[in-house]
Every structure is written in C-alpha cells, then in structure tokens.
Design a protein around this motif. Sequence first.
Motif, PDB file in Angstrom:
ATOM      1  N   VAL A  41      63.385  35.078  46.251  1.00  0.00           N
ATOM      2  CA  VAL A  41      64.378  34.960  45.186  1.00  0.00           C
ATOM      3  C   VAL A  41      63.758  35.234  43.822  1.00  0.00           C
ATOM      4  N   ASP A  42      64.547  35.904  42.976  1.00  0.00           N
ATOM      5  CA  ASP A  42      64.210  36.055  41.562  1.00  0.00           C
ATOM      6  C   ASP A  42      65.485  35.810  40.769  1.00  0.00           C
ATOM      7  N   ASP A  43      65.346  35.632  39.434  1.00  0.00           N
ATOM      8  CA  ASP A  43      66.545  35.353  38.636  1.00  0.00           C
ATOM      9  C   ASP A  43      67.299  36.616  38.254  1.00  0.00           C
ATOM     10  N   GLY A  44      66.752  37.773  38.597  1.00  0.00           N
ATOM     11  CA  GLY A  44      67.413  39.047  38.364  1.00  0.00           C
ATOM     12  C   GLY A  44      66.426  40.182  38.522  1.00  0.00           C
ATOM     13  N   LEU A  45      66.951  41.383  38.754  1.00  0.00           N
ATOM     14  CA  LEU A  45      66.102  42.558  38.930  1.00  0.00           C
ATOM     15  C   LEU A  45      66.516  43.643  37.952  1.00  0.00           C
ATOM     16  N   ALA A  46      65.563  44.102  37.174  1.00  0.00           N
ATOM     17  CA  ALA A  46      65.817  45.232  36.286  1.00  0.00           C
ATOM     18  C   ALA A  46      65.383  46.520  36.986  1.00  0.00           C
ATOM     19  N   THR A  47      64.065  46.747  37.099  1.00  0.00           N
ATOM     20  CA  THR A  47      63.586  47.917  37.840  1.00  0.00           C
ATOM     21  C   THR A  47      63.433  47.630  39.326  1.00  0.00           C
ATOM     22  N   GLY A  48      63.218  46.368  39.681  1.00  0.00           N
ATOM     23  CA  GLY A  48      62.982  46.000  41.074  1.00  0.00           C
ATOM     24  C   GLY A  48      61.526  46.052  41.485  1.00  0.00           C
ATOM     25  N   ALA A  49      60.626  46.460  40.580  1.00  0.00           N
ATOM     26  CA  ALA A  49      59.218  46.640  40.937  1.00  0.00           C
ATOM     27  C   ALA A  49      58.569  45.351  41.419  1.00  0.00           C
ATOM     28  N   THR A  50      58.795  44.256  40.702  1.00  0.00           N
ATOM     29  CA  THR A  50      58.162  42.995  41.077  1.00  0.00           C
ATOM     30  C   THR A  50      58.659  42.520  42.434  1.00  0.00           C
ATOM     31  N   MET A  51      59.940  42.670  42.698  1.00  0.00           N
ATOM     32  CA  MET A  51      60.488  42.267  43.990  1.00  0.00           C
ATOM     33  C   MET A  51      59.922  43.122  45.117  1.00  0.00           C
ATOM     34  N   VAL A  52      59.706  44.408  44.872  1.00  0.00           N
ATOM     35  CA  VAL A  52      59.105  45.262  45.896  1.00  0.00           C
ATOM     36  C   VAL A  52      57.741  44.709  46.312  1.00  0.00           C
TER      37      VAL A  52
ATOM     38  N   VAL B 224      56.350  49.257  35.122  1.00  0.00           N
ATOM     39  CA  VAL B 224      56.029  50.555  35.723  1.00  0.00           C
ATOM     40  C   VAL B 224      55.426  50.356  37.115  1.00  0.00           C
ATOM     41  N   GLY B 225      55.411  49.114  37.572  1.00  0.00           N
ATOM     42  CA  GLY B 225      54.878  48.798  38.890  1.00  0.00           C
ATOM     43  C   GLY B 225      54.658  47.309  39.004  1.00  0.00           C
ATOM     44  N   ALA B 226      53.999  46.907  40.085  1.00  0.00           N
ATOM     45  CA  ALA B 226      53.703  45.493  40.298  1.00  0.00           C
ATOM     46  C   ALA B 226      52.571  45.382  41.310  1.00  0.00           C
ATOM     47  N   VAL B 227      51.917  44.214  41.298  1.00  0.00           N
ATOM     48  CA  VAL B 227      50.786  43.979  42.192  1.00  0.00           C
ATOM     49  C   VAL B 227      50.933  42.605  42.842  1.00  0.00           C
ATOM     50  N   ASP B 228      50.498  42.494  44.108  1.00  0.00           N
ATOM     51  CA  ASP B 228      50.517  41.194  44.771  1.00  0.00           C
ATOM     52  C   ASP B 228      49.110  40.600  44.794  1.00  0.00           C
TER      53      ASP B 228
ATOM     54  N   PRO C  33      65.213  27.857  56.447  1.00  0.00           N
ATOM     55  CA  PRO C  33      64.554  28.999  55.815  1.00  0.00           C
ATOM     56  C   PRO C  33      63.400  28.579  54.915  1.00  0.00           C
ATOM     57  N   LEU C  34      62.484  29.497  54.740  1.00  0.00           N
ATOM     58  CA  LEU C  34      61.426  29.362  53.746  1.00  0.00           C
ATOM     59  C   LEU C  34      61.880  30.130  52.504  1.00  0.00           C
ATOM     60  N   VAL C  35      62.064  29.415  51.406  1.00  0.00           N
ATOM     61  CA  VAL C  35      62.520  30.027  50.157  1.00  0.00           C
ATOM     62  C   VAL C  35      61.296  30.256  49.277  1.00  0.00           C
ATOM     63  N   LEU C  36      61.030  31.515  48.969  1.00  0.00           N
ATOM     64  CA  LEU C  36      59.876  31.877  48.155  1.00  0.00           C
ATOM     65  C   LEU C  36      60.354  32.400  46.806  1.00  0.00           C
ATOM     66  N   ALA C  37      60.021  31.680  45.757  1.00  0.00           N
ATOM     67  CA  ALA C  37      60.437  32.044  44.401  1.00  0.00           C
ATOM     68  C   ALA C  37      59.316  32.779  43.685  1.00  0.00           C
ATOM     69  N   ILE C  38      59.693  33.758  42.870  1.00  0.00           N
ATOM     70  CA  ILE C  38      58.734  34.476  42.033  1.00  0.00           C
ATOM     71  C   ILE C  38      58.630  33.735  40.707  1.00  0.00           C
ATOM     72  N   PRO C  39      57.456  33.169  40.399  1.00  0.00           N
ATOM     73  CA  PRO C  39      57.338  32.413  39.132  1.00  0.00           C
ATOM     74  C   PRO C  39      57.372  33.356  37.932  1.00  0.00           C
TER      75      PRO C  39
ATOM     76  N   TRP D 120      47.656  44.826  46.669  1.00  0.00           N
ATOM     77  CA  TRP D 120      48.554  45.935  46.968  1.00  0.00           C
ATOM     78  C   TRP D 120      49.411  46.224  45.737  1.00  0.00           C
ATOM     79  N   THR D 121      49.540  47.503  45.409  1.00  0.00           N
ATOM     80  CA  THR D 121      50.217  47.882  44.169  1.00  0.00           C
ATOM     81  C   THR D 121      51.358  48.845  44.438  1.00  0.00           C
ATOM     82  N   TYR D 122      52.487  48.542  43.838  1.00  0.00           N
ATOM     83  CA  TYR D 122      53.613  49.469  43.823  1.00  0.00           C
ATOM     84  C   TYR D 122      53.646  50.129  42.448  1.00  0.00           C
ATOM     85  N   VAL D 123      53.696  51.450  42.424  1.00  0.00           N
ATOM     86  CA  VAL D 123      53.797  52.199  41.168  1.00  0.00           C
ATOM     87  C   VAL D 123      55.138  52.908  41.151  1.00  0.00           C
TER      88      VAL D 123
END
Length: 215
Positions: A126-137, A66-70, A24-30, A74-77
Amino acid sequence: MFRDRQQAAERLADALAPLRGTHPLVLAIPRGAVPIGAVLAQRLAGDLDLVLVRKLHAPGSPEFAVGAVDEAGWTYVAPHAAAVGATAAYLEEQKEDQLQELARRRQLYTPGRGPADAAGRVVIVVDDGLATGATMVAALHAVRERGPARLVCAVPVASPDAVRLVGKYCDEVVCLAAPAGFAAVGQFYASFPQLEDDEVIALLAAARPSPPSAP
C-alpha cells in the motif's frame, strides 16, 4: 477527494473487504502509507509491516521520480529518466544515497529484524498514492522475490499511467480513483501532512500483537 489518509484508508479497506479472512500481510511504503496500512491491517485482520524502497529523484526536482531502488539494490529506471537529465552516473549516485537511507530506516523502524516473511501469504502493498508508479514498482518487485501466494497493490489514488505500469508487477491493482489530469498525490487530499519517523515507529508498535500474559 479524500479528507485525509484515515478516510482514504477506510474507503480502501471497504474495497479490499473480500480479502478479510485470508490473514493478509499489509506492507506499507514509509512514511506516508503507514497510517493507511495500519487501518487496512486492522480492518482486514492482517499483519502490518513495511516494505522499504526509495525514489530516485530527477536532477533538481526532488518530488519527480526517475526510478526507485529496494533494499537489495534492485533498481527500476523510468523510461523518461534520460530525457530529464538523469545520466547513468547520476542514477548510480542517487542509488547509493538512497541505499544509505534505506539502511538507516531499517535499523530505526525494525531494529534487530529484517522484512516480514511473505512466503505463501496474501500480501497487500500500500501507498497513499502513485504519481509515476516508480516506487511501487520497486516495492512490488522486492515482495515478489519473497514468494507471496498473491500480490496486491492497493492505493487510494493514482495516475492512469501509474496504474498501467504497476499492474505488470502484481496480481491485482486496487485503486479507488485514477483521474485524468493527475499532477500530484497531495492534490487529492484536503489534509496531507508529512509523517515523521517517530509516527511510523508508534504505528508499528501499536499494530504489534501483545505478548501472551504469564499464567
């Protein structure tokens, strides 16, 4: 619940054991997920890289997304953005600020190259946890655009709402715990220090395969 990120990673690797053998390719969110990603890549005999996304924070509340951007813009609100005062103008300003930070991190963390090729691979984000989930989206959306064969979201802990949200953007969610009364990721770790850029760089370097020795 977890002593530290190392223990969380070991438990998460156990849950992901069926993927060992798929390279697998493991991609971590810094930054916080990189130590966890390093353990997963080692335990699952995979490759470690980053997926760069940034949270858009609520006005006056830098920890509340309140959202996240890649990297591509691309932006999730989140649906609650307007209710906490995040106007369209505010979100656009946040987006531009975070795109600048993403460009800085790309240059710093992986100089001279872009994201790893995910096409046709089993990819674990992978992330160390999700609160709202916005960044993971935003992370899952960015990776899906690159054509993985299977896209897995893996986290030690998340809010129940975040698990439901991110499940729409991947093929599988592996989450060790989604407790009611979730307030913040840090409450589920006895030790939860912030990571610095040099720690991220060192973890990536350690995970890079050694070049073949000269005959």
